[in-house]
Scaffold this motif. Structure first.
Motif, PDB file in Angstrom:
ATOM      1  N   MET A   1       0.760  -1.234  -0.042  1.00 55.35           N
ATOM      2  CA  MET A   1       0.092   0.031  -0.221  1.00 55.35           C
ATOM      3  C   MET A   1       0.743   1.092  -0.121  1.00 55.35           C
ATOM      4  SD  MET A   1      -3.217  -0.865  -0.197  1.00 55.35           S
ATOM      5  CE  MET A   1      -3.898   0.439   0.545  1.00 55.35           C
ATOM      6  N   GLY A   2       2.175   0.977   0.333  1.00 54.66           N
ATOM      7  CA  GLY A   2       3.143   2.377   0.250  1.00 54.66           C
ATOM      8  C   GLY A   2       3.001   3.294   1.548  1.00 54.66           C
ATOM      9  N   ILE A   3       2.366   2.612   2.573  1.00 59.15           N
ATOM     10  CA  ILE A   3       2.119   3.642   3.525  1.00 59.15           C
ATOM     11  C   ILE A   3       3.673   3.665   4.334  1.00 59.15           C
ATOM     12  CG2 ILE A   3       1.094   3.598   6.118  1.00 59.15           C
ATOM     13  CD1 ILE A   3      -0.990   1.573   4.698  1.00 59.15           C
ATOM     14  N   LYS A   4       3.992   4.907   4.431  1.00 63.00           N
ATOM     15  CA  LYS A   4       5.164   5.234   5.180  1.00 63.00           C
ATOM     16  C   LYS A   4       5.276   6.375   5.871  1.00 63.00           C
ATOM     17  CE  LYS A   4      10.157   6.183   4.026  1.00 63.00           C
ATOM     18  NZ  LYS A   4      11.192   6.001   3.088  1.00 63.00           N
ATOM     19  N   ASP A   5       4.859   7.491   5.282  1.00 63.21           N
ATOM     20  CA  ASP A   5       5.025   8.983   6.194  1.00 63.21           C
ATOM     21  C   ASP A   5       3.876   9.096   6.804  1.00 63.21           C
ATOM     22  OD1 ASP A   5       7.413   9.239   4.811  1.00 63.21           O
ATOM     23  OD2 ASP A   5       6.629  10.365   3.098  1.00 63.21           O
ATOM     24  N   GLU A   6       2.394   8.517   6.495  1.00 67.30           N
ATOM     25  CA  GLU A   6       1.394   9.097   7.107  1.00 67.30           C
ATOM     26  C   GLU A   6       1.203   8.655   8.321  1.00 67.30           C
ATOM     27  OE1 GLU A   6       0.533   7.769   2.749  1.00 67.30           O
ATOM     28  OE2 GLU A   6       1.523   7.105   4.471  1.00 67.30           O
ATOM     29  N   PRO A   7       1.510   7.479   9.010  1.00 71.14           N
ATOM     30  CA  PRO A   7       1.550   7.255  10.578  1.00 71.14           C
ATOM     31  C   PRO A   7       2.456   7.930  11.088  1.00 71.14           C
ATOM     32  CG  PRO A   7       2.570   5.180   9.372  1.00 71.14           C
ATOM     33  CD  PRO A   7       1.971   6.292   8.318  1.00 71.14           C
ATOM     34  N   MET A   8       3.708   8.501  10.648  1.00 72.29           N
ATOM     35  CA  MET A   8       4.530   9.257  11.314  1.00 72.29           C
ATOM     36  C   MET A   8       4.191  10.644  11.395  1.00 72.29           C
ATOM     37  SD  MET A   8       6.653   6.950  11.995  1.00 72.29           S
ATOM     38  CE  MET A   8       7.824   8.228  12.798  1.00 72.29           C
ATOM     39  N   ALA A   9       3.388  11.151  10.445  1.00 72.17           N
ATOM     40  CA  ALA A   9       2.953  12.533  10.241  1.00 72.17           C
ATOM     41  C   ALA A   9       1.879  12.745  11.464  1.00 72.17           C
ATOM     42  CB  ALA A   9       2.303  12.894   9.197  1.00 72.17           C
ATOM     43  N   LEU A  10       1.236  11.671  11.595  1.00 74.50           N
ATOM     44  CA  LEU A  10       0.193  11.632  12.789  1.00 74.50           C
ATOM     45  C   LEU A  10       0.714  11.701  14.286  1.00 74.50           C
ATOM     46  CD1 LEU A  10      -2.609   9.417  11.187  1.00 74.50           C
ATOM     47  CD2 LEU A  10      -2.875  11.581  11.682  1.00 74.50           C
ATOM     48  N   MET A  11       1.699  10.651  14.379  1.00 76.06           N
ATOM     49  CA  MET A  11       2.465  10.629  15.694  1.00 76.06           C
ATOM     50  C   MET A  11       3.237  11.815  16.157  1.00 76.06           C
ATOM     51  SD  MET A  11       3.280   6.483  16.077  1.00 76.06           S
ATOM     52  CE  MET A  11       3.832   6.317  14.661  1.00 76.06           C
ATOM     53  N   THR A  12       3.701  12.424  15.011  1.00 76.45           N
ATOM     54  CA  THR A  12       4.649  13.477  15.218  1.00 76.45           C
ATOM     55  C   THR A  12       3.835  14.659  15.892  1.00 76.45           C
ATOM     56  OG1 THR A  12       6.049  13.212  13.396  1.00 76.45           O
ATOM     57  CG2 THR A  12       5.876  15.419  14.166  1.00 76.45           C
ATOM     58  N   HIS A  13       2.608  14.643  15.722  1.00 77.17           N
ATOM     59  CA  HIS A  13       1.788  15.851  16.145  1.00 77.17           C
ATOM     60  C   HIS A  13       0.956  15.403  17.355  1.00 77.17           C
ATOM     61  CE1 HIS A  13       2.107  17.024  12.056  1.00 77.17           C
ATOM     62  NE2 HIS A  13       1.968  18.536  12.523  1.00 77.17           N
ATOM     63  N   VAL A  14       1.121  14.320  18.173  1.00 76.76           N
ATOM     64  CA  VAL A  14       0.551  13.747  19.132  1.00 76.76           C
ATOM     65  C   VAL A  14       1.310  14.359  20.457  1.00 76.76           C
ATOM     66  CG1 VAL A  14       0.036  11.988  20.884  1.00 76.76           C
ATOM     67  CG2 VAL A  14      -0.211  11.739  18.314  1.00 76.76           C
TER      68      VAL A  14
END
Length: 240
Positions: free
Chosen positions: A143-156
């Motif tokens: 699925m090419g998932i790479k940056d999306e979860p990191m972007a979300l966690m970075t803002h927590v």
């Protein structure tokens, strides 16, 4: 915009809180998830075992279930990735191929939809714990998932992120692989747990409950006090 929840078998039967977290998080952005009740298994176990006729049967049900949806959202990169295999199942059936391609084009893993479609990277969550992340194979590779979860966690707020050593290594589950090659599977998940322990994280987070279930079972067997959560659960817990 009609957005539908593809809950997947494991989340539906064993980890319903993941689906609840997704529904409640997306509702904060005006997205009301619908749930077509005829949905079933994505067909991946049959597909991976070579039973493609059986996989086509379940694939047809999934295609029918989400035919009228504008977007289909799943909490699993593995099951969403299987939907992206559907065109291969129907390559010799032009009518079904068109329907399979239509479903493929509108099926997203949860973080992909949240970040890439809705444009949300900060849900306003606070989670004051040390966290590490396991990128499941199907999600990252298919699925090419790479940056999306990191972007979300970075803002927590308050979240202390610790990279997982050899994060890209498989956890050893692989669906039928864990049954057919249990010794190798056990060695792989034990090695993954070793790396989780190295981080000294309080929480292991991921995007696929099959992988997280496998790692969590090994951690419990070893009496390691690491909490295992889907990212949707972490985000929703942080905004309550």
């Amino acid at each position: 915009m009609k957005v539908s929840l593809f809950i997947t078998c494991l989340s539906d039967a064993i980890f319903p809180r993941v689906g609840e977290a997704m529904v409640r998080l997306l509702a904060r952005y005006g997205v009301s998830l619908e749930f077509p009740p005829i949905q079933t298994c994505c067909g991946q176990p049959a597909f991976n075992s070579g039973y493609w006729n059986e996989a086509r049967t379940t694939a047809k049900t999934i295609i029918e279930a989400f035919e009228d949806s504008d977007f289909v959202i799943a909490p699993s990169g593995s099951c969403a990735g299987m939907v992206h295999h559907y065109p291969k199942l129907f390559e010799h059936d032009p009518a079904m191929l068109d329907r399979a391609l239509a479903l493929q084009s509108k099926t997203y893993e949860f973080t992909q939809f949240l970040v890439n479609v809705l444009g949300v990277t900060d849900v306003g969550a606070t989670f004051r714990h040390k966290v590490t992340y396991h990128p499941s194979c199907h999600g990252s590779r298919l699925m090419g998932i790479k940056d999306e979860p990191m972007a979300l966690m970075t803002h927590v707020k308050g979240l202390e992120f610790v990279p997982l050593p050899h994060a890209e290594d498989c956890c050893g589950f692989g669906g039928t692989f864990a049954v057919k090659m249990s010794d190798i599977s056990g060695a792989m998940v034990s090695e993954k747990s070793d790396h989780v322990k190295e981080t000294e994280a309080e929480v292991l987070v991921g995007l696929d409950m099959a992988c997280l279930m496998n790692i969590a079972g090994n951690l419990r067997y070893r009496n390691e006090p690491v909490k295992v959560m889907h990212l949707a659960e972490l985000l929703y817990e942080g905004v309550q």
